[in-house]
Design a protein around this motif. Structure first.
Motif, PDB file in Angstrom:
ATOM      1  N   TYR A   1       0.826  -1.209   0.000  1.00 53.86           N
ATOM      2  CA  TYR A   1       0.000   0.000   0.000  1.00 53.86           C
ATOM      3  C   TYR A   1       0.858   1.256   0.000  1.00 53.86           C
ATOM      4  CZ  TYR A   1      -3.724  -3.166   1.475  1.00 53.86           C
ATOM      5  OH  TYR A   1      -4.637  -4.189   1.542  1.00 53.86           O
ATOM      6  N   ALA A   2       0.299   2.295  -0.578  1.00 58.29           N
ATOM      7  CA  ALA A   2       0.902   3.616  -0.424  1.00 58.29           C
ATOM      8  C   ALA A   2       0.762   4.043   1.036  1.00 58.29           C
ATOM      9  CB  ALA A   2       0.212   4.616  -1.346  1.00 58.29           C
ATOM     10  N   ASP A   3       1.736   4.780   1.521  1.00 61.85           N
ATOM     11  CA  ASP A   3       1.696   5.231   2.916  1.00 61.85           C
ATOM     12  C   ASP A   3       0.432   6.036   3.207  1.00 61.85           C
ATOM     13  OD1 ASP A   3       5.287   5.840   3.247  1.00 61.85           O
ATOM     14  OD2 ASP A   3       4.098   4.005   3.469  1.00 61.85           O
ATOM     15  N   SER A   4      -0.036   6.773   2.221  1.00 60.00           N
ATOM     16  CA  SER A   4      -1.177   7.667   2.420  1.00 60.00           C
ATOM     17  C   SER A   4      -2.489   6.917   2.656  1.00 60.00           C
ATOM     18  CB  SER A   4      -1.328   8.602   1.222  1.00 60.00           C
ATOM     19  OG  SER A   4      -1.525   7.850   0.035  1.00 60.00           O
ATOM     20  N   VAL A   5      -2.531   5.621   2.329  1.00 61.55           N
ATOM     21  CA  VAL A   5      -3.784   4.875   2.478  1.00 61.55           C
ATOM     22  C   VAL A   5      -3.673   3.717   3.462  1.00 61.55           C
ATOM     23  CG1 VAL A   5      -4.412   5.496   0.115  1.00 61.55           C
ATOM     24  CG2 VAL A   5      -3.411   3.237   0.574  1.00 61.55           C
ATOM     25  N   LYS A   6      -2.488   3.481   3.986  1.00 66.59           N
ATOM     26  CA  LYS A   6      -2.308   2.378   4.940  1.00 66.59           C
ATOM     27  C   LYS A   6      -3.232   2.539   6.138  1.00 66.59           C
ATOM     28  CE  LYS A   6       2.447   1.011   3.912  1.00 66.59           C
ATOM     29  NZ  LYS A   6       3.861   1.032   4.378  1.00 66.59           N
ATOM     30  N   GLY A   7      -3.893   1.449   6.484  1.00 67.58           N
ATOM     31  CA  GLY A   7      -4.816   1.469   7.608  1.00 67.58           C
ATOM     32  C   GLY A   7      -6.216   1.928   7.248  1.00 67.58           C
ATOM     33  N   ARG A   8      -6.387   2.455   6.035  1.00 65.93           N
ATOM     34  CA  ARG A   8      -7.713   2.914   5.597  1.00 65.93           C
ATOM     35  C   ARG A   8      -8.242   2.111   4.417  1.00 65.93           C
ATOM     36  NH1 ARG A   8      -8.360   7.891   3.510  1.00 65.93           N
ATOM     37  NH2 ARG A   8      -6.245   8.004   2.636  1.00 65.93           N
ATOM     38  N   PHE A   9      -7.366   1.715   3.525  1.00 71.58           N
ATOM     39  CA  PHE A   9      -7.762   0.977   2.328  1.00 71.58           C
ATOM     40  C   PHE A   9      -7.310  -0.477   2.445  1.00 71.58           C
ATOM     41  CE2 PHE A   9      -7.705   4.699  -0.981  1.00 71.58           C
ATOM     42  CZ  PHE A   9      -8.512   5.448  -0.130  1.00 71.58           C
ATOM     43  N   ALA A  10      -8.050  -1.350   1.792  1.00 66.92           N
ATOM     44  CA  ALA A  10      -7.679  -2.762   1.759  1.00 66.92           C
ATOM     45  C   ALA A  10      -7.943  -3.325   0.374  1.00 66.92           C
ATOM     46  CB  ALA A  10      -8.465  -3.539   2.799  1.00 66.92           C
ATOM     47  N   ILE A  11      -6.920  -3.957  -0.196  1.00 70.29           N
ATOM     48  CA  ILE A  11      -7.068  -4.615  -1.488  1.00 70.29           C
ATOM     49  C   ILE A  11      -7.265  -6.108  -1.243  1.00 70.29           C
ATOM     50  CG2 ILE A  11      -4.568  -4.915  -1.795  1.00 70.29           C
ATOM     51  CD1 ILE A  11      -5.006  -4.417  -4.817  1.00 70.29           C
ATOM     52  N   SER A  12      -8.156  -6.695  -2.027  1.00 69.32           N
ATOM     53  CA  SER A  12      -8.397  -8.132  -1.894  1.00 69.32           C
ATOM     54  C   SER A  12      -8.832  -8.658  -3.252  1.00 69.32           C
ATOM     55  CB  SER A  12      -9.468  -8.422  -0.841  1.00 69.32           C
ATOM     56  OG  SER A  12     -10.710  -7.837  -1.211  1.00 69.32           O
ATOM     57  N   ARG A  13      -8.854  -9.977  -3.364  1.00 73.45           N
ATOM     58  CA  ARG A  13      -9.270 -10.553  -4.629  1.00 73.45           C
ATOM     59  C   ARG A  13     -10.033 -11.838  -4.391  1.00 73.45           C
ATOM     60  NH1 ARG A  13      -4.210 -11.049  -8.151  1.00 73.45           N
ATOM     61  NH2 ARG A  13      -5.708 -11.904  -9.625  1.00 73.45           N
ATOM     62  N   ASP A  14     -10.955 -12.089  -5.299  1.00 66.71           N
ATOM     63  CA  ASP A  14     -11.706 -13.333  -5.304  1.00 66.71           C
ATOM     64  C   ASP A  14     -11.499 -13.933  -6.688  1.00 66.71           C
ATOM     65  OD1 ASP A  14     -13.562 -15.379  -5.424  1.00 66.71           O
ATOM     66  OD2 ASP A  14     -15.097 -14.278  -4.345  1.00 66.71           O
ATOM     67  N   ASN A  15     -10.546 -14.828  -6.808  1.00 68.27           N
ATOM     68  CA  ASN A  15     -10.223 -15.371  -8.126  1.00 68.27           C
ATOM     69  C   ASN A  15     -11.356 -16.222  -8.700  1.00 68.27           C
ATOM     70  OD1 ASN A  15      -7.784 -14.055  -8.314  1.00 68.27           O
ATOM     71  ND2 ASN A  15      -6.569 -15.803  -7.606  1.00 68.27           N
ATOM     72  N   ALA A  16     -12.175 -16.778  -7.838  1.00 67.30           N
ATOM     73  CA  ALA A  16     -13.315 -17.548  -8.331  1.00 67.30           C
ATOM     74  C   ALA A  16     -14.309 -16.643  -9.069  1.00 67.30           C
ATOM     75  CB  ALA A  16     -14.011 -18.249  -7.170  1.00 67.30           C
ATOM     76  N   LYS A  17     -14.361 -15.394  -8.633  1.00 67.18           N
ATOM     77  CA  LYS A  17     -15.247 -14.419  -9.290  1.00 67.18           C
ATOM     78  C   LYS A  17     -14.477 -13.531 -10.271  1.00 67.18           C
ATOM     79  CE  LYS A  17     -18.540 -14.089  -5.449  1.00 67.18           C
ATOM     80  NZ  LYS A  17     -19.204 -13.171  -4.477  1.00 67.18           N
ATOM     81  N   SER A  18     -13.176 -13.778 -10.362  1.00 63.88           N
ATOM     82  CA  SER A  18     -12.320 -12.975 -11.237  1.00 63.88           C
ATOM     83  C   SER A  18     -12.511 -11.486 -10.970  1.00 63.88           C
ATOM     84  CB  SER A  18     -12.629 -13.292 -12.714  1.00 63.88           C
ATOM     85  OG  SER A  18     -11.604 -12.802 -13.546  1.00 63.88           O
TER      86      SER A  18
END
Length: 125
Positions: free
Chosen positions: A60-77
Motif C-alpha cells: 500500500y501507499a503510505d497515504s492509504v495504509k490502515g484505511r484501504f484494503a485490497i483483496s481478490r476473489d479469483n473464483a469471481k475474477s
C-alpha cells in the motif's frame, strides 16, 4: 488486449466508505497481479495498492495504509479496493491494472501493461 473494467466509484462524504471492483472482459484475472492506482487533476498517476496473483502479498501507499484494503476473489475474477475513512485528498480517478506476473515488486504504473478506463471517486461534503 486485456480489458479491465472498474466500478463502484461515486460521491461520498468525508469519513465515508466505498468499495471499488475490478473485473475483466474476455479473460480471468487469476493469472495476473493487480494494482489500483489513482490520478487527481494536475497530478501524476500514483500507486494505491497492489496484490499478488494468489492474494498472499499486498502493498500500500503510505497515504492509504490502515484505511484501504485490497483483496481478490479469483473464483469471481474480481479484485476489490475497500476504501474507508475517506478524505477529500482521496478524490481522483481510480484505475485498476493487470500484469501477468506472480508478484509485482514495485507498485508503480510502469510495472503494469493493461489498464482499465477508471472510475471517479469524489470525497466532498
Amino acid at each position: 488486449q486485456l480489458q479491465l473494467v472498474e466500478s463502484g466509484g461515486g460521491l461520498v462524504q468525508p469519513g465515508g466508505a466505498l468499495r471499488l471492483s475490478c473485473t475483466a472482459s474476455g479473460f480471468t484475472l487469476d493469472g495476473y497481479a493487480i494494482g489500483w492506482f489513482r490520478q487527481a487533476p494536475g497530478k501524476e498517476r500514483e500507486g494505491v495498492a497492489c496484490i499478488s496473483r494468489h492474494g498472499t502479498t499486498t502493498n500500500y501507499a503510505d497515504s492509504v495504509k490502515g484505511r484501504f484494503a485490497i483483496s481478490r476473489d479469483n473464483a469471481k475474477s474480481t479484485v476489490y479496493l475497500q476504501m474507508n475513512s475517506l478524505r477529500p485528498e482521496d478524490t481522483a480517478i481510480y484505475y485498476c491494472a493487470a500484469e501477468p506476473k506472480l508478484l509485482i515488486r514495485r507498485c508503480a504504473p510502469a510495472s503494469f501493461s493493461s489498464w482499465g478506463r477508471g472510475t471517479q471517486v469524489t470525497v466532498s461534503s
